[in-house]
Motif scaffolding. Structure first.
Motif, PDB file in Angstrom:
ATOM      1  N   TYR A 181       8.584  -7.591  27.853  1.00 57.88           N
ATOM      2  CA  TYR A 181       8.772  -7.102  29.219  1.00 57.88           C
ATOM      3  C   TYR A 181      10.182  -6.519  29.385  1.00 57.88           C
ATOM      4  CZ  TYR A 181      10.016  -7.186  34.137  1.00 57.88           C
ATOM      5  OH  TYR A 181      10.504  -6.835  35.377  1.00 57.88           O
ATOM      6  N   LYS A 215      11.147  -2.717  30.372  1.00 63.84           N
ATOM      7  CA  LYS A 215      12.004  -2.476  31.544  1.00 63.84           C
ATOM      8  C   LYS A 215      13.197  -1.600  31.166  1.00 63.84           C
ATOM      9  CE  LYS A 215      13.052  -3.712  35.909  1.00 63.84           C
ATOM     10  NZ  LYS A 215      12.152  -3.517  37.074  1.00 63.84           N
ATOM     11  N   ASP A 223       3.093  -2.029  38.665  1.00 69.15           N
ATOM     12  CA  ASP A 223       3.853  -1.957  39.912  1.00 69.15           C
ATOM     13  C   ASP A 223       5.287  -1.501  39.677  1.00 69.15           C
ATOM     14  OD1 ASP A 223       1.645  -2.807  41.307  1.00 69.15           O
ATOM     15  OD2 ASP A 223       2.325  -4.886  41.544  1.00 69.15           O
ATOM     16  N   GLU A 224       5.867  -1.886  38.541  1.00 66.19           N
ATOM     17  CA  GLU A 224       7.258  -1.546  38.248  1.00 66.19           C
ATOM     18  C   GLU A 224       7.402  -0.243  37.474  1.00 66.19           C
ATOM     19  OE1 GLU A 224       9.336  -4.843  36.510  1.00 66.19           O
ATOM     20  OE2 GLU A 224       8.598  -6.270  37.988  1.00 66.19           O
ATOM     21  N   GLN A 238       2.097  -6.360  37.139  1.00 68.85           N
ATOM     22  CA  GLN A 238       3.555  -6.248  37.236  1.00 68.85           C
ATOM     23  C   GLN A 238       4.055  -5.025  36.464  1.00 68.85           C
ATOM     24  OE1 GLN A 238       5.701  -9.599  35.619  1.00 68.85           O
ATOM     25  NE2 GLN A 238       7.675  -8.915  36.413  1.00 68.85           N
ATOM     26  N   THR A 293      12.467   1.954  30.479  1.00 75.11           N
ATOM     27  CA  THR A 293      12.138   2.695  31.705  1.00 75.11           C
ATOM     28  C   THR A 293      13.375   3.011  32.534  1.00 75.11           C
ATOM     29  OG1 THR A 293       9.994   1.562  31.785  1.00 75.11           O
ATOM     30  CG2 THR A 293      10.714   2.667  33.794  1.00 75.11           C
ATOM     31  N   THR A 294      14.333   2.117  32.564  1.00 77.35           N
ATOM     32  CA  THR A 294      15.445   2.242  33.515  1.00 77.35           C
ATOM     33  C   THR A 294      16.813   2.510  32.903  1.00 77.35           C
ATOM     34  OG1 THR A 294      15.860  -0.161  33.515  1.00 77.35           O
ATOM     35  CG2 THR A 294      14.246   0.687  35.107  1.00 77.35           C
ATOM     36  N   TYR A 326       9.671   5.955  30.072  1.00 70.23           N
ATOM     37  CA  TYR A 326       9.066   4.708  30.560  1.00 70.23           C
ATOM     38  C   TYR A 326       8.664   3.855  29.371  1.00 70.23           C
ATOM     39  CZ  TYR A 326       4.578   7.131  29.766  1.00 70.23           C
ATOM     40  OH  TYR A 326       3.524   7.807  29.205  1.00 70.23           O
ATOM     41  N   LEU A 331       6.355   0.538  34.486  1.00 72.61           N
ATOM     42  CA  LEU A 331       6.664   0.368  33.061  1.00 72.61           C
ATOM     43  C   LEU A 331       5.561   0.921  32.163  1.00 72.61           C
ATOM     44  CD1 LEU A 331       8.194  -3.233  33.103  1.00 72.61           C
ATOM     45  CD2 LEU A 331       9.179  -1.049  33.849  1.00 72.61           C
TER      46      LEU A 331
END
Length: 503
Positions: free
Chosen positions: A184, A188, A257-258, A254, A191-192, A204, A260
């Motif tokens: 995870y 993350k 929604d985020e 999750q 992606t960021t 992503y 990813l």
């Protein structure tokens, strides 16, 4: 039956009647299994061909294989594109070879098995040094009604895994993920945190297509059973009724929604699935391990600077340990008809042949040809002398279609890249953690009639939950609909079949 005959056109598929099925047992192959040729017993085979010119009677590789096995090999190679047609015609005719490749649990073969037309090999495999090492999960996956009616053609059971952009990990100072939480965090960061360093928010974590294999693989990490769980009372229950299933669904939601994973996963064409990874838009794929080197090679063609940027792992651990979803572990089985192999003595000769072709010399001949003609060994290194485009390659290509590969592949081959070697190592390691489906060998009448409808109910609910169209109650409603639409009958039938198979 003539050797090495390639069938060039489609033939009609007749309906297998009870009379035809009985002829499988009563009608003998015109070539008796006791036939002798120059002091050698004859073995007759029908299997697939993936080339337009399979090995001929005078193939040096075929003759070398005959010498090694001390058998006159009479092989009929049928193009894969028409194999099912030819197989059904052959089954109905009753004029069968001693070994016939069956591509799966097709109805005509299942009917023939239940009419006692093929040998039950279950009690014999332990007598042979190679066949006795068959993987138990793969055996059960290939079984019919809990019994073994053919020697499976081995394929990697632990083939599923994760590949990723190692250079992105290095750019962000991250380590190879070991747990679900680690994965995870990687998704993350991909992606960021601008993993490609171009200063743009244009990446992503992971791409998923409308093939939901990645979800199936990932949910196993959470402890979700493979299709069916064995409960404490010994009964079977569908995987989506386990509490771990909801844990996995919440994780998938999750990720969605985020941002990813790709927003269009439910409709993304599988043919375009790898493009975001290859084009530097996403950094993780959950698929078959050998897809790693194919994506690596594709990226190098796009830009040579992407050399050696892909790495692989077998799985990540979850709350209950390290698990993975297996493949079926095989691609077709080599079945032995009773009409052409009439006695136990003859059966054991055929099994001895199928055992011996698993040895390294036979596998090397089938996969690489004859030393000095098709390859050479120089300073311990395998050097091919022909390419797939050379006519000499047809002298051995397709011989591997009757090699079971049990307990594994051990033929000489060109040196693989470090990535391919790692893929192969992980496939073997994964076999220790794969989760078996206890009902894999059971054939359900209810599922044959209603399986697609039942699967769609659960798959649609999973998608709707991930994208936020339904909540926990919506999943419960979907399960109730599944049960009332034939699911309860399916559970009852599977449990009855499972209980009978344990006797």
């Amino acid at each position: 039956m003539k050797k090495s005959k390639s069938i060039g056109k489609k033939v009609a598929i007749p309906v297998l009647s009870a009379i035809m099925l009985s002829s499988l047992v009563a009608c003998s192959n015109s070539e008796e299994s006791s036939a002798q040729n120059n002091g050698k017993s004859t073995i007759t085979i029908m299997t697939t061909a993936y080339t337009t010119t399979p090995p001929s009677d005078d193939s040096p590789a075929l003759k070398t294989l005959e010498k090694y096995t001390e058998m006159d090999i009479n092989a009929e190679f049928v193009p894969n594109s028409v194999y099912t047609d030819k197989l059904n015609v052959t089954l109905a005719s009753g004029k069968l070879p001693m070994i016939i490749m069956i591509p799966g649990k097709i109805p005509s073969f299942v009917s023939a098995v239940r009419n006692d037309a093929f040998w039950d090999l279950t009690p014999y495999l332990k007598e042979y040094p190679n066949l006795s090492q068959a993987n138990e999960i793969t055996l059960q996956n290939s079984a019919i009604d809990g019994k073994i009616y053919g020697i499976y053609r081995s394929r990697p059971l632990g083939r599923n895994g994760v590949f990723f952009r190692k250079d992105w990990l290095d750019n962000l100072g991250l380590s190879e993920p070991k747990t679900i939480d680690d994965l995870y965090n990687v998704l993350k960061a991909f992606t960021t945190d601008d993993p490609d360093g171009n200063g743009k928010d244009d990446t992503y974590g992971m791409t998923i297509s409308k093939w939901f294999g990645p979800f199936d693989i990932m949910q196993t990490w959470f402890g979700v059973p493979n299709k069916w769980s064995i409960e404490e009372d010994g009964t079977l229950q569908p995987d989506f009724m386990s509490p771990e299933y909801m844990d996995a669904l919440k994780f998938f939601k999750q990720l969605y929604d985020e941002g990813l994973i790709n927003e269009d996963f439910a409709v993304m064409d599988t043919a375009k699935w790898n493009e975001p990874f290859q084009n530097g838009k996403s950094g993780v794929q959950i698929s078959t391990l050998d897809d790693a080197h194919r994506n690596q090679e594709a990226m190098e063609k796009i830009d040579p600077k992407f050399k050696d940027v892909v790495d692989v792992i077998g799985a990540v651990s979850g709350p209950k340990g390290l698990f993975n979803l297996p493949t079926s572990g095989y691609n077709g089985i080599l079945a032995i008809p009773k009409s052409s192999v009439k006695t136990e003595e003859e059966l054991k000769k055929v099994l001895s042949f199928l055992d011996k072709v698993n040895n390294e010399p036979a596998q090397t001949i089938a996969y690489a040809g004859v030393e000095g003609r098709h390859y050479e060994i120089k300073d311990g290194e395998f050097i091919p002398l022909v390419t797939a485009q050379d006519p000499e390659s047809t002298e051995y290509t397709d011989l591997n279609q009757f090699i079971p590969g049990i307990p594994g592949e051990n033929f000489k081959h060109p040196e693989f890249t470090a990535l391919r070697l790692k893929e192969n190592e992980l496939m073997k390691k994964n076999e220790e953690i794969v989760v078996a489906n206890p009902a894999e060998s059971l054939l359900s009448t209810v599922y044959a009639q209603k399986g697609q409808q039942l699967d769609n109910i659960i798959n649609d609910a999973r998608i709707k939950y991930i994208v936020g169209q339904i909540d926990d109650k919506g999943i419960e409603d979907a399960i109730r609909l599944w049960r009332s639409s034939g699911g309860d009958d399916y559970i009852e039938e599977i449990n009855k079949l499972y209980k009978e198979s344990q006797k």
